[in-house]
Design an enzyme around this catalytic site. Structure first.
Site, PDB file in Angstrom:
ATOM      1  N   ASP A 103       0.814  -1.223   0.000  1.00  0.00           N
ATOM      2  CA  ASP A 103       0.000   0.000   0.000  1.00  0.00           C
ATOM      3  C   ASP A 103       0.843   1.267   0.000  1.00  0.00           C
ATOM      4  O   ASP A 103       0.394   2.306  -0.489  1.00  0.00           O
ATOM      5  CB  ASP A 103      -0.946   0.008   1.202  1.00  0.00           C
ATOM      6  CG  ASP A 103      -2.055  -1.021   1.072  1.00  0.00           C
ATOM      7  OD1 ASP A 103      -2.286  -1.495  -0.057  1.00  0.00           O
ATOM      8  OD2 ASP A 103      -2.684  -1.364   2.094  1.00  0.00           O
ATOM      9  N   GLU A 143       8.023  -2.404  -2.176  1.00  0.00           N
ATOM     10  CA  GLU A 143       7.374  -3.156  -3.252  1.00  0.00           C
ATOM     11  C   GLU A 143       7.089  -2.234  -4.442  1.00  0.00           C
ATOM     12  O   GLU A 143       6.007  -1.674  -4.511  1.00  0.00           O
ATOM     13  CB  GLU A 143       6.106  -3.810  -2.726  1.00  0.00           C
ATOM     14  CG  GLU A 143       6.364  -4.716  -1.524  1.00  0.00           C
ATOM     15  CD  GLU A 143       5.131  -5.467  -1.028  1.00  0.00           C
ATOM     16  OE1 GLU A 143       4.137  -5.591  -1.784  1.00  0.00           O
ATOM     17  OE2 GLU A 143       5.164  -5.921   0.120  1.00  0.00           O
ATOM     18  N   MET A 214       7.770 -16.356  -1.407  1.00  0.00           N
ATOM     19  CA  MET A 214       7.538 -17.504  -2.278  1.00  0.00           C
ATOM     20  C   MET A 214       6.041 -17.746  -2.460  1.00  0.00           C
ATOM     21  O   MET A 214       5.524 -18.841  -2.194  1.00  0.00           O
ATOM     22  CB  MET A 214       8.224 -18.746  -1.703  1.00  0.00           C
ATOM     23  CG  MET A 214       9.736 -18.651  -1.622  1.00  0.00           C
ATOM     24  SD  MET A 214      10.483 -18.772  -3.262  1.00  0.00           S
ATOM     25  CE  MET A 214      12.186 -19.136  -2.816  1.00  0.00           C
TER      26      MET A 214
END
Length: 468
Positions: A103, A143, A214
């Site tokens: 976010d 991210e 993963m």
């Protein structure tokens, strides 16, 4: 130097490689506190021995790019203080703050990297923040560098930020090594994303470990949208899998001890064009969860309620079909097999997103079944039970010692009434301790018996999860 002295460094390396325990890194989503009562997880209800590292997600970065903060709602609930209380049960538990998350995106990170001064200030302020709130380390979860508005140069600058963190942590004065802060990075482990976002060789030198996500190998965001499991353990094709990606990271030269394999405690769903869809079939989009992920604590309800569970032979992971919804997830079996991969290859450990998505209430059976499967898979069940039972006895012994001090205090003050009251309490506590020890002796015998069999045996794959 004699022969035995020359062997010492080698023996130490052997010990570190084969005898030291595995990391069990558990992310805890602060918003988990605000789920409905059955699925909400309060920090104080976390078993303090399940994880070696409990990671709060997430801290954010302010508009100046120099300071960390958390939403006021978390501060108002005193979440950090409540997490710290877990150390009263397990003093070896590491509390870590993860900064970033999906976010937050890239804008705030780019602000941090805007100048060398910004980076220096951010790192120094971050260390002050960690110490103020009694954290043992920081996890950087951007991210992702060079994506979502981030510039290509941010790949190199992110390395510089990590190098500054390492330097400032190394020069910080601490009483002993136990007080040293740890530094980790949460990454997308795929070859394309990790090569595009990170200077792996340079970062590896300066961090304690990677938390490799993963999972989310596939999802409703793909084009075309096809039904696929998002966290396959193995694969006979070119599709990504936990096994192949773990090999790739080792082949890159990353020390095994710095590799934590991420396991999702949530499922990814698809709404399918036809009932009974299977791998590779077209999908219309995300399922009933809207793409946010379905906690395994919800999925176990469906299976216990009669929804049939299936197993993908090539991928070694389960799925369910519920009407026009296909859900791929991890169950106690697949989680244990992923943990066994870590154990057999002597990797650093396991990371989970997120412990609050496990069946922590025990609605489907034992509490925290996925975390317990990880402990079994890593071969650490005996140690876990030993620590847990010892902590239970120590809690009672603390009360016994306190009652004894109070008897002495009231006797010295000449208050025979209170001294007698404390003597009665002391005797009750001693009786309680004896009962607990008797019960624990039976528990310990069962633990030893299970260990002698190589751990809790797995039933056939046809046996529904949460029924064994």
């Amino acid at each position: 130097m004699d022969f035995y002295s020359s062997l010492l460094p080698f023996l130490i390396l052997i010990y570190l490689e084969f005898c030291s325990g595995f990391n069990r890194v558990c992310y805890y989503n602060g918003w988990a506190l605000y789920r409905d009562s059955e699925h909400a997880l309060k920090p104080e209800n976390i078993d303090a021995f399940l994880c070696t590292h409990l990671v709060f997600a997430f801290g954010a970065i302010d508009e100046t790019g120099t300071r960390i903060y958390v939403p006021e709602v978390f501060e108002d609930m005193h979440l950090f203080e409540r997490m710290n209380e877990l150390r009263h049960r397990n003093e070896d538990l590491n509390l870590v703050l993860s900064v970033g998350g999906w976010d937050m995106g890239s804008e705030a990170w780019s602000e941090v990297l805007a100048s060398k001064d910004n980076m220096q200030t951010f790192v120094k302020e971050a260390i002050v923040y960690l110490r103020l709130h009694d954290f043992d380390g920081i996890d950087l979860d951007w991210e992702y560098p060079t994506f979502r508005g981030s510039k290509p140069i941010d790949r190199e600058k992110f390395t510089q930020l990590i190098e500054i963190f390492r330097h400032e942590m190394d020069i910080e004065e601490t009483p002993d090594d136990k007080w040293d802060l740890c530094l980790s990075v949460a990454v997308d482990p795929s070859e394309y994303m990790s090569s595009s976002s990170y200077e792996i060789d340079k970062i590896t030198k300066n961090i304690d470990f990677y938390n490799l996500k993963m999972y989310d190998f596939h999802g409703h965001w793909n084009d075309p949208v096809l039904v696929k499991h998002h966290s396959a353990l193995t694969s006979s094709s070119s599709l990504p899998s936990v096994n192949e990606l773990a090999k790739m990271w080792v082949q890159r030269g990353v020390p095994k001890r710095k590799i934590n394999i991420g396991i999702p405690f949530f499922g990814r769903s698809y709404r399918t064009a036809q009932p009974n869809a299977t791998i590779g079939d077209p999908a219309l989009g995300p399922g009933s969860d809207g793409g946010i992920g379905i906690p395994v604590s919800n999925i176990c309800h469906l299976i216990r309620g009669g929804t049939k569970e299936h197993y993908l032979k090539e991928e070694n992971v389960p799925f369910i079909v519920n009407g026009d919804e296909w859900v791929g997830f991890d169950n106690p079996r697949s989680v244990r097999e992923k943990a066994a991969l870590v154990r057999n290859n002597r990797l650093g450990g396991i990371m989970v997103w997120a412990i609050d998505m496990d069946d922590h209430s025990g609605w489907c059976g034992e509490k925290f079944p996925l975390m317990m499967s990880i402990i079994h898979g890593l071969g650490e069940y005996v140690d876990y039970m030993s620590d847990t039972l010892e902590a239970e006895r120590e809690m009672i012994n603390k009360k016994i010692r306190k009652a004894a001090r109070e008897i002495s205090y009231y006797s010295d003050k000449g208050n025979s009434t209170m001294a007698k009251k404390m003597e009665d309490k002391l005797n009750q506590l001693k009786d309680h301790l004896s009962a607990v020890q008797a019960h624990q002796s039976v528990q310990w015998a069962n633990v030893q018996y299970s260990a002698g069999l190589g751990g809790k045996p797995l039933p056939s794959k046809d046996t529904p999860s949460w029924s064994w």
